[in-house]
Structures are given as structure tokens and as C-alpha cells.
Write a protein that holds these residues in place. Structure first.
Motif, mmCIF file in Angstrom:
data_model
loop_
_atom_site.group_PDB
_atom_site.id
_atom_site.type_symbol
_atom_site.label_atom_id
_atom_site.label_comp_id
_atom_site.label_asym_id
_atom_site.label_seq_id
_atom_site.Cartn_x
_atom_site.Cartn_y
_atom_site.Cartn_z
ATOM 1 N N ALA A 57 47.497 36.916 28.055
ATOM 2 C CA ALA A 57 46.029 37.101 27.745
ATOM 3 C C ALA A 57 45.547 35.740 27.318
ATOM 4 C CB ALA A 57 45.656 38.237 27.039
ATOM 5 N N THR A 58 46.346 35.013 26.259
ATOM 6 C CA THR A 58 45.746 33.891 25.793
ATOM 7 C C THR A 58 46.163 32.374 26.446
ATOM 8 O OG1 THR A 58 47.721 33.854 24.221
ATOM 9 C CG2 THR A 58 45.794 35.047 23.534
ATOM 10 N N MET A 59 47.380 32.671 27.287
ATOM 11 C CA MET A 59 47.658 31.279 27.893
ATOM 12 C C MET A 59 47.005 31.310 29.307
ATOM 13 S SD MET A 59 51.571 30.226 28.633
ATOM 14 C CE MET A 59 51.886 28.425 28.860
ATOM 15 N N GLN A 60 45.487 30.865 29.022
ATOM 16 C CA GLN A 60 44.925 30.860 30.522
ATOM 17 C C GLN A 60 43.677 29.837 30.118
ATOM 18 O OE1 GLN A 60 41.595 32.029 29.932
ATOM 19 N NE2 GLN A 60 41.711 33.666 28.179
ATOM 20 N N ILE A 61 43.106 29.644 31.371
ATOM 21 C CA ILE A 61 42.069 28.268 31.240
ATOM 22 C C ILE A 61 40.974 28.283 30.211
ATOM 23 C CG2 ILE A 61 40.760 29.606 32.855
ATOM 24 C CD1 ILE A 61 40.380 26.896 34.353
ATOM 25 N N THR A 62 40.563 29.542 29.748
ATOM 26 C CA THR A 62 39.546 29.512 28.836
ATOM 27 C C THR A 62 40.128 28.979 27.432
ATOM 28 O OG1 THR A 62 38.422 31.432 29.759
ATOM 29 C CG2 THR A 62 37.769 30.563 27.500
ATOM 30 N N ALA A 63 41.310 29.069 27.111
ATOM 31 C CA ALA A 63 41.844 28.691 25.856
ATOM 32 C C ALA A 63 42.105 27.061 26.240
ATOM 33 C CB ALA A 63 43.308 29.197 25.780
#
Length: 481
Positions: free
Chosen positions: A40-46
Motif C-alpha cells: 500500500a505504501t510502495m506506490q506513486i503517491t509516495a
């Protein structure tokens, strides 16, 4: 004892909502928390969050460790919330009724819902762009609608399918973002773009705040995904699995973002999805990167839709006395929430999305005092002893309104105002600190200290945790005799 589930049952539609999860339905291990939060956290918004640290003036050489420090500090708070899930078996915001009262817990919930709505809308735009690129659709709105439909299906199915999406996103993220990191170093002279500026306290603290703020936003719903774990699950194991997944996934993505911003600057922020697709190289690999973006955003957007639905339901049932709803009503809530986020995403201009995102970041100030009160009360005052049936009873132990907690909460929000640093508002003290935003630190420390001093002498927690009667298989909240 927890029941064993067949493969078909594992993907069956979830029937539970805000009620207590009975022991007979508990399942899984803490490892599931690692993959969920990593994916959930390893994504483009991060990635964009990490890039902002550099865009706002930090050298990538200092931005990366600052982001790590923020993720570590915020991750501790976030994972402490997660560790409550197996012990209580209730959603995170239901458990906050022990501090704020059954009705009083609604006040922070209203802003929590707004945050989920904002993140769902802005995330849908990025995922919609990726879907449109992947499917060669000229109209991005079509991609947004397709992504919204996919989000609704997964979120309505519920807990188990969301965890499966997290596992898929973990594998996809490691391969996709790992590949992009290698490509970044092979296509650009990264070394020439880092270490060119000295240490600046203001930009370093800003980057710390970006990392910490990212983690703190998960606090209001993180226990929603650990509440199905068996009651005897190790608190330490739940904490570390959640902490490691969220911090490692976030830091990996933010490091990529900081380095990308250092070498590409505004060309990346102008078209994040397109830039990452171009960085991937050949068209086939670009399509795979777009797929990685979609899978990562799907996982976190399902968390937003699911968390938004749970927050709305917690708000409504605080006043009508229900502890559960029908499957049809549950689906209607989730589809309705997703539909509203799609309307915002479709109607929004680029300027509106930027302004809305700034507003969402501004209201992060409401979560730090909430987290401080919840954690101090649960771990230090009540010492993990909660009257669970009373969480659903306005006339029970916790009452309707807890004025002490609400007052501490209001003070915790107000004390942050002079320390804020956003595009919408910059506090007077922040200006003297040359733009350094330490509002979240002030909010946590002041609220925690005030609540601890005020409540510890007057609190009357139960001698031990009161659970619903074990003989009631439907999970209704009748206290043990």
C-alpha cells in the motif's frame, strides 16, 4: 480457536463491518500486515511525496535520510495503532470511543472521512492516467472510471481480497520500483545532482514532516486490517510487521522520488505517470510499469474506500445504536463513497487537485492529537484494558461525550497553528524558523503530556478487558456475565 478457511472462503465477500470480530472468525498471521502495508505504501503517491522534499529545496543527499527519520517516527505511531487490532477485534475509530465517548469520537471522524475522500480522488487521477496509457485510451476520464469500478469491487469484497491485493502489490512494487531505480542510475548521472547543497535545517525538517505525515495518515484505519488476527497474536509481532512493511515500502518509494526530482525537476512533477513510463524504456516495459502503478494505487485506494466506509458507518451508528448492517447496505456505502471520489476526480482541474491536496495536508493537523490521546490512553492509562461492549453503548462506561479528551484534542489542534507550513497557511513561528514545519511534533508532545497529566489520576479502566459473550456467534456486544 480460529477457524480454517478454504481458498474460496478466503475470497468470499466480507460480512463484518464495525462489530467485534468473534474469536471463531479470527485468522492469519502478522506477516499479512507486512505485505499489506508494504504494497500500500510502495506506490506513486509516495514517490511524489519524496520528490516534494527536493522540490521544496532540500538536497537529495539530505532529503533521503530526513524522509527516513520521518517514516521511522511516524511509523512507530502508526504501528502502535495496528497492535490494538488483535487485542480488541474492532475498527480503529470504534476503539477511539474509549477516549472520546461514543458520540464524541464522531468529531475527528468527520475530517477523517474528508481526508479519505481527498486521497481517493487524487489517487484515482494518477491511476486513471496509468490505465489510460496502458490501454491506449486518449480520454483519461475513462481510465478514472475503470479504476473506480475496480476499486469498488475489491473494497466491497472486503478484508481478504484487500490483503491479496497487498501481496500482489508487494511483488509488483519490488520488481517495478526496483527496476526504475536501476534505470534512473543508468540513464542519469545521479551523483552529479546530489550533494550540491549544504545542510539546511528548514528543508531537512520539512522532509522529516513529509515522511512522518505520510505515516500518521494511516493511524485512523490501520487496526481495521489487524482486527481479524487471533486474539493471542503477539502485540510485538503485529507492531513490527506493520512497522517494517509501511516504513520500508514508503522509504523505497520516497527515495526513488527524491532522486528522480533531483535529476528531472519540474519535468517529473508535471507528468509523474508519463515520466515513469518513459524512464522504463521500451513500450512493453512501460506498460508493465503502468500496471505496477495501477496495482499499487488499487491497494491504497481500497484502503481509503474501505476506511471511508467504516468511518461513515461509525459516525452514523454512534447515534442510532446499531453495531452491524446488512451486506447490501455495506455495499451501498462503499459504492457511494467511491462514486463521490470519482465525481471529484472527474470534475477537478489540475489547480483544484493541487489546492485540494494542500487542504488535505493541512487537515493532517487533526490526526496527531487524536493519535496522542488514543495511544496514551490505551498503553499508559488503561494499560490495554478496554470494556469492548461499552464502546457501542452511549450509556455505558465511556458515555456519550468525554469533555476531558475533547478539550485536550482541541488544545492539541490549536497549538499546532503557529507552527504550520503549508501553501494555504504559514504560521508565525514557522516564519521565524525559516519555513521549518514542526507542527506535528508539537501536536503529539503537547497533547500527550496534557492528556497524561489530566487523566491518569481520574481514569477508571476495567480491571481487565471485557469481551463480548463468547457464546454469541454473531458478534453482538453483550458483556460477559
Amino acid at each position: 480457536m480460529p477457524v480454517q478457511h478454504t481458498s474460496g472462503e478466503r475470497l468470499a465477500m466480507e460480512t463484518r463491518t464495525i462489530e467485534v470480530i468473534p474469536d471463531a472468525e479470527r485468522h492469519g498471521t502478522p506477516r499479512s500486515q507486512f505485505t499489506l502495508w508494504f504494497g500500500a505504501t510502495m506506490q506513486i503517491t509516495a514517490i511524489v511525496d519524496g520528490a516534494l522534499a527536493v522540490v521544496f529545496g532540500a538536497d537529495a543527499l539530505w532529503a533521503v535520510p530526513a524522509l527516513l527519520l520521518g517514516n521511522l517516527l511516524g511509523g512507530i505511531v502508526m504501528a502502535l495503532h495496528s497492535a490494538q487490532g488483535p487485542r480488541l477485534g474492532v475498527p480503529q475509530m470504534i476503539s477511539s470511543r474509549a477516549q472520546f465517548g461514543v458520540h464524541g469520537a464522531v468529531l475527528p471522524l468527520l475530517l477523517v472521512i474528508l481526508m479519505y475522500l481527498g486521497f481517493a480522488a487524487t489517487g484515482s487521477v494518477l491511476a486513471g492516467q496509468a490505465l489510460s496509457e496502458m490501454l491506449h485510451i486518449d480520454n483519461t476520464n475513462v481510465g478514472i472510471l475503470l479504476f473506480g469500478a475496480l476499486t469498488a469491487v475489491v473494497a466491497v469484497t472486503g478484508y481478504r481480497l484487500i490483503h491479496l491485493a497487498g501481496r500482489v502489490a508487494t511483488v509488483a512494487g519490488v520488481l517495478g520500483l526496483g527496476y526504475l531505480l536501476v534505470r534512473l542510475f543508468t540513464q542519469y548521472d545521479v551523483g552529479a545532482h546530489v550533494g550540491n547543497k549544504g545542510f539546511e535545517a528548514a528543508t531537512f525538517l520539512l522532509a522529516v514532516g513529509l515522511g512522518a505525515g505520510w505515516q500518521l495518515t494511516f493511524g485512523p484505519y490501520v487496526a481495521d486490517y489487524s482486527r481479524y488476527l487471533p486474539r493471542d497474536t503477539s502485540t510485538r509481532a503485529t507492531f513490527w510487521s506493520t512497522f517494517a512493511g509501511s516504513v520500508i515500502g514508503s522509504q523505497w518509494a520516497m527515495t526513488l522520488g527524491a532522486l528522480t526530482a533531483a535529476v528531472a525537476g519540474e519535468s517529473f512533477l508535471g507528468d509523474q505517470v508519463g515520466f515513469l513510463g518513459d524512464l522504463a524504456g521500451p513500450a512493453v516495459l512501460a506498460v508493465l510499469i503502468y500496471l505496477v502503478i495501477v496495482v499499487g494505487k488499487l491497494t491504497v485506494n481500497c484502503l481509503n474506500a474501505y476506511g471511508g466506509f467504516m468511518s461513515i458507518l461509525t459516525t452514523v451508528t454512534a447515534f442510532d445504536g446499531r453495531s452491524r448492517i446488512s451486506a447490501a447496505a455495506r455495499a451501498a456505502y462503499i459504492v457511494g463513497f467511491t462514486a463521490v471520489s470519482m465525481v471529484i476526480a472527474l470534475a477537478a482541474s489540475a489547480d483544484f487537485l493541487n489546492n485540494f491536496k494542500n487542504f488535505v495536508l493541512l487537515i493532517l493537523m487533526v490526526f496527531t492529537p487524536w493519535s496522542a490521546i488514543n495511544l496514551v490512553d490505551y498503553y499508559l492509562v488503561s494499560r490495554e484494558r478496554v470494556d469492548i461492549p461499552a464502546l457501542y453503548d452511549p450509556d455505558g462506561r465511556y458515555g456519550r461525550w468525554n469533555l476531558t479528551a475533547l478539550t485536550c484534542y482541541a488544545v492539541g489542534v490549536a497549538v499546532q497553528v503557529p507552527f504550520l507550513a503549508t501553501k494555504l497557511y504559514t504560521g508565525a513561528i514557522t516564519k521565524r524558523l525559516h519555513g521549518a514545519d514542526i507542527s506535528w511534533i508539537v501536536g503529539l508532545l503537547v497533547t500527550a503530556a496534557l492528556y497524561w497529566v489530566w487523566v491518569r489520576r481520574t481514569a477508571a479502566p476495567p480491571a481487565e478487558t471485557v469481551h463480548p459473550a463468547a457464546h454469541e456467534p454473531d458478534g453482538t456486544v453483550t458483556p460477559v456475565a
